[in-house]
Design an enzyme around this catalytic site. Structure first.
Site, short mmCIF file in Angstrom:
data_model
loop_
_atom_site.label_atom_id
_atom_site.label_comp_id
_atom_site.label_asym_id
_atom_site.label_seq_id
_atom_site.Cartn_x
_atom_site.Cartn_y
_atom_site.Cartn_z
N GLU A 139 -4.00 9.25 18.63
CA GLU A 139 -4.44 10.63 18.93
C GLU A 139 -5.49 11.08 17.91
O GLU A 139 -6.49 11.70 18.26
CB GLU A 139 -3.25 11.60 18.90
CG GLU A 139 -2.24 11.44 20.01
CD GLU A 139 -1.26 10.29 19.78
OE1 GLU A 139 -1.31 9.66 18.69
OE2 GLU A 139 -0.45 10.01 20.67
N SER A 171 -3.29 7.20 13.66
CA SER A 171 -2.71 7.20 15.00
C SER A 171 -3.80 7.30 16.08
O SER A 171 -4.92 7.76 15.83
CB SER A 171 -1.73 8.36 15.16
OG SER A 171 -2.45 9.56 15.31
N GLU A 214 -8.99 -1.98 6.40
CA GLU A 214 -7.96 -1.93 7.45
C GLU A 214 -8.61 -1.71 8.82
O GLU A 214 -8.15 -2.22 9.83
CB GLU A 214 -7.02 -0.78 7.11
CG GLU A 214 -5.91 -0.53 8.08
CD GLU A 214 -4.81 0.31 7.46
OE1 GLU A 214 -3.93 -0.24 6.80
OE2 GLU A 214 -4.85 1.54 7.61
N SER A 259 1.11 6.58 2.45
CA SER A 259 1.82 7.57 3.28
C SER A 259 3.05 8.14 2.57
O SER A 259 3.72 7.45 1.80
CB SER A 259 2.28 6.92 4.58
OG SER A 259 1.21 6.34 5.25
N GLN A 276 0.85 -1.19 0.00
CA GLN A 276 0.00 0.00 0.00
C GLN A 276 0.89 1.24 0.00
O GLN A 276 1.62 1.48 0.96
CB GLN A 276 -0.88 -0.03 1.25
CG GLN A 276 -1.85 1.13 1.35
CD GLN A 276 -2.54 1.14 2.72
OE1 GLN A 276 -2.42 0.21 3.50
NE2 GLN A 276 -3.24 2.20 3.00
N GLY A 277 0.83 2.02 -1.08
CA GLY A 277 1.66 3.22 -1.20
C GLY A 277 0.81 4.46 -0.98
O GLY A 277 0.46 5.18 -1.93
C1 LIG Z 1 3.28 -0.82 11.37
C2 LIG Z 1 2.92 0.24 10.37
C3 LIG Z 1 2.57 -0.15 9.10
C4 LIG Z 1 2.25 0.82 8.16
N1 LIG Z 1 1.96 0.40 6.88
C5 LIG Z 1 1.69 1.32 5.96
C6 LIG Z 1 1.48 0.91 4.60
O1 LIG Z 1 1.54 -0.28 4.26
N2 LIG Z 1 1.24 1.86 3.69
C7 LIG Z 1 1.16 3.18 4.00
O2 LIG Z 1 0.90 3.98 3.11
N3 LIG Z 1 1.38 3.61 5.28
C8 LIG Z 1 1.65 2.71 6.25
N4 LIG Z 1 1.89 3.13 7.53
C9 LIG Z 1 1.93 4.55 7.83
C10 LIG Z 1 0.78 5.05 8.70
O3 LIG Z 1 -0.41 5.10 7.97
C11 LIG Z 1 1.21 6.44 9.22
O4 LIG Z 1 2.36 6.24 10.02
C12 LIG Z 1 0.13 7.08 10.03
O5 LIG Z 1 -0.93 7.46 9.23
C13 LIG Z 1 0.67 8.32 10.80
O6 LIG Z 1 1.29 9.20 9.92
P1 LIG Z 1 2.76 9.75 10.16
O7 LIG Z 1 3.67 8.60 10.43
O8 LIG Z 1 3.10 10.65 9.03
O9 LIG Z 1 2.69 10.60 11.50
P2 LIG Z 1 2.17 12.09 11.66
O10 LIG Z 1 0.89 12.26 10.94
O11 LIG Z 1 3.27 13.02 11.34
O12 LIG Z 1 1.90 12.14 13.22
C14 LIG Z 1 2.96 12.25 14.17
C15 LIG Z 1 2.33 12.33 15.55
O13 LIG Z 1 1.50 13.49 15.61
C16 LIG Z 1 0.19 13.15 16.03
N5 LIG Z 1 -0.80 13.96 15.32
C17 LIG Z 1 -0.85 14.20 13.99
N6 LIG Z 1 -1.91 14.98 13.69
C18 LIG Z 1 -2.54 15.21 14.88
C19 LIG Z 1 -3.71 15.94 15.22
N7 LIG Z 1 -4.45 16.56 14.31
N8 LIG Z 1 -4.06 15.96 16.53
C20 LIG Z 1 -3.34 15.31 17.48
N9 LIG Z 1 -2.23 14.61 17.19
C21 LIG Z 1 -1.84 14.56 15.92
C22 LIG Z 1 0.02 11.69 15.66
O14 LIG Z 1 -0.91 11.08 16.52
C23 LIG Z 1 1.44 11.14 15.89
O15 LIG Z 1 1.62 10.83 17.24
C24 LIG Z 1 2.23 2.20 8.50
C25 LIG Z 1 2.58 2.58 9.79
C26 LIG Z 1 2.93 1.62 10.72
C27 LIG Z 1 3.31 2.07 12.11
#
Ligand SMILES: Cc1cc2nc3c(=O)[nH]c(=O)nc-3n(C[C@H](O)[C@H](O)[C@H](O)COP(=O)(O)OP(=O)(O)OC[C@H]3O[C@@H](n4cnc5c(N)ncnc54)[C@H](O)[C@@H]3O)c2cc1C
Length: 396
Positions: A374, A372, A245, A126, A123-124
């Site tokens: 939050e 996440s 999901e 993020s 899944q592409g």
């Molecule tokens: C095990 C795992 C598998 C994954 N697999 C895939 C995959 O196959 N394909 C894919 O595309 N993605 C995948 N992901 C990515 C996942 O979807 C993202 O990590 C997730 O959506 C969070 O985005 P981010 O990492 O950019 O964090 P950010 O969005 O930058 O968030 C960072 C922190 O800020 C907090 N935060 C952000 N916005 C807010 C808000 N408005 N209010 C309060 N807190 C906030 C979040 O809770 C988090 O703690 C995977 C992630 C994990 C951990």
């Protein structure tokens, strides 16, 4: 085995089948590639036996199972200590749901049978600047003509893509327009991972796994015929991917965790805590928490099948699961002590890698994956309970 089997009959059939067929020694594999190969073999064996895709409709081998039957399968797989199918997880849930609900007939005919032959999807979605705020994706696709048909030329980067280093195909979200609302310029493509210009770089995690990868896209050509839905309508298609999901996958995961409670009980006995009232109290609390998470997942899916789903319902299930997973693996760490922490197999952790510390560390991944904790809480607070909205424009 029939698709009308009662859950009890299914349970005893499956137990006998697992006793004869479950993979042996899978935790002893020390190489990532070999582990991925072992995952594929196990998946193909489950497909043949009719246990790999109980959540697909009944026209597919082993499909058409009731929720009760699906739960039995997941519980028994965990109780027999079989590896979770992480390699084919995106293929059988996310890719299946997207293709089934949104793809045209040609795309369905082309790709769905391949999944059961072991074709692997990733899944592409993020990107480095677009996770919680997924609609902010920047990966750009421009339409161009070629003698054998129009293509999208894609440039950009994806991140955290589970098992992308082993994937044949990718569910890719791209930006085809920057006009208007962010969501309106998003298009959904099915990309062949062997296309020229695709580079995949695995990400090494704290516990030694390489569960996900970065994907770099440099002038990658994706035929327009590989688009799902209309250009600019990718956001709606992505909801089908994400709904799987936040629904069926959590049914599997929570019921696997329920089946795996027997491993904690074993650990209690092995480490001489069978008479320890404190430990037994904590185990009792864990059983209740895991049961509650499973019940929430069950009820959520029953309601969804009946056409009832409120905003925030999926968020409640997601948070209940990730909390229960943390409690489960933390109790394992406490019981196992240092000895358990030295065992570090390569198993693309989350539940039951055989290393409680790795499972505990990885339990935090579930507070992020699929949205996440939050952000889920914000959804529950603002959109379900009607509490005041987060002020606009604040930064972390
Ligand atoms: C095990 C795992 C598998 C994954 N697999 C895939 C995959 O196959 N394909 C894919 O595309 N993605 C995948 N992901 C990515 C996942 O979807 C993202 O990590 C997730 O959506 C969070 O985005 P981010 O990492 O950019 O964090 P950010 O969005 O930058 O968030 C960072 C922190 O800020 C907090 N935060 C952000 N916005 C807010 C808000 N408005 N209010 C309060 N807190 C906030 C979040 O809770 C988090 O703690 C995977 C992630 C994990 C951990």
């Amino acid at each position: 085995m029939t698709d009308q089997a009662s859950p009890d009959t299914l349970r005893s059939e499956l137990r006998s089948w697992l006793a004869a067929n479950k993979p042996q020694g899978w935790r002893d594999i020390t190489d990532h590639k070999a582990f991925a190969d072992s995952q594929k073999q196990w998946f193909l064996k489950l497909v043949e036996a009719g246990y790999a895709i109980p959540h697909w409709p009944k026209e597919w081998p082993g499909g058409g199972r009731s929720l009760a039957e699906q739960k039995v399968i997941y519980e028994e797989m965990a109780a027999a200590d079989t590896p979770r199918l992480l390699l084919s997880f995106i293929s059988t849930y996310h890719a299946y749901a997207t293709l089934h609900e949104c793809a045209n007939d040609e795309q369905k005919t082309r790709y769905l049978p391949g999944i059961l032959k072991g074709e692997t999807w990733c899944q592409g979605f993020s990107e480095p600047g677009a996770g919680s705020d997924l609609a902010a994706i920047k990966c750009k696709a421009e339409r161009d003509s070629r003698p054998d048909g129009d293509v999208y030329v894609v440039n950009g980067q994806k991140i955290w893509s589970t098992m992308a280093q082993y994937a044949d195909m990718c569910l890719l979200l791209v930006r085809t327009s920057s006009e208007g609302a962010k969501q309106a310029g998003i298009t959904y493509l099915l990309m062949d991972m062997k296309s020229p210009g695709v580079t995949v770089r695995p990400i090494e995690q704290i516990q030694g796994d390489e569960e996900f990868a970065e994907i770099f896209l440099d002038n990658v050509e994706v035929p327009v015929s590989q688009r799902v839905g209309e250009e600019g309508a990718g956001w709606a298609v992505a909801q089908a991917t994400l709904a799987s999901e936040r629904g069926l996958t959590l049914l599997e995961l929570s019921n696997r965790m329920r089946g795996a409670l027997s491993r904690v009980a074993e650990l209690i006995r092995e480490h001489g805590h069978a008479e320890d009232r404190g430990i037994l109290r904590d185990f009792g609390a864990l059983v209740t928490q895991v049961d509650a998470a499973s019940a929430l997942a069950d009820r959520f899916l029953e309601n969804r099948i009946a056409g009832i789903e409120r905003v925030g319902d999926a968020s409640i299930v997601k948070n209940a699961y990730s909390r229960a997973l943390r409690a489960y693996s933390l109790l394992g760490v406490r019981l196992g002590g240092m000895a358990e922490q030295y065992r570090a197999p390569i198993t693309f952790g989350d539940l039951n890698t055989g290393n409680w510390m790795a499972d505990f560390m990885n339990s935090y991944a579930w507070t992020i994956a699929g949205g996440s904790e939050e952000v889920q809480r914000n959804i529950i607070a603002e959109r379900m309970l009607g509490m005041p909205r987060e002020p606009k424009g604040w930064v972390l």
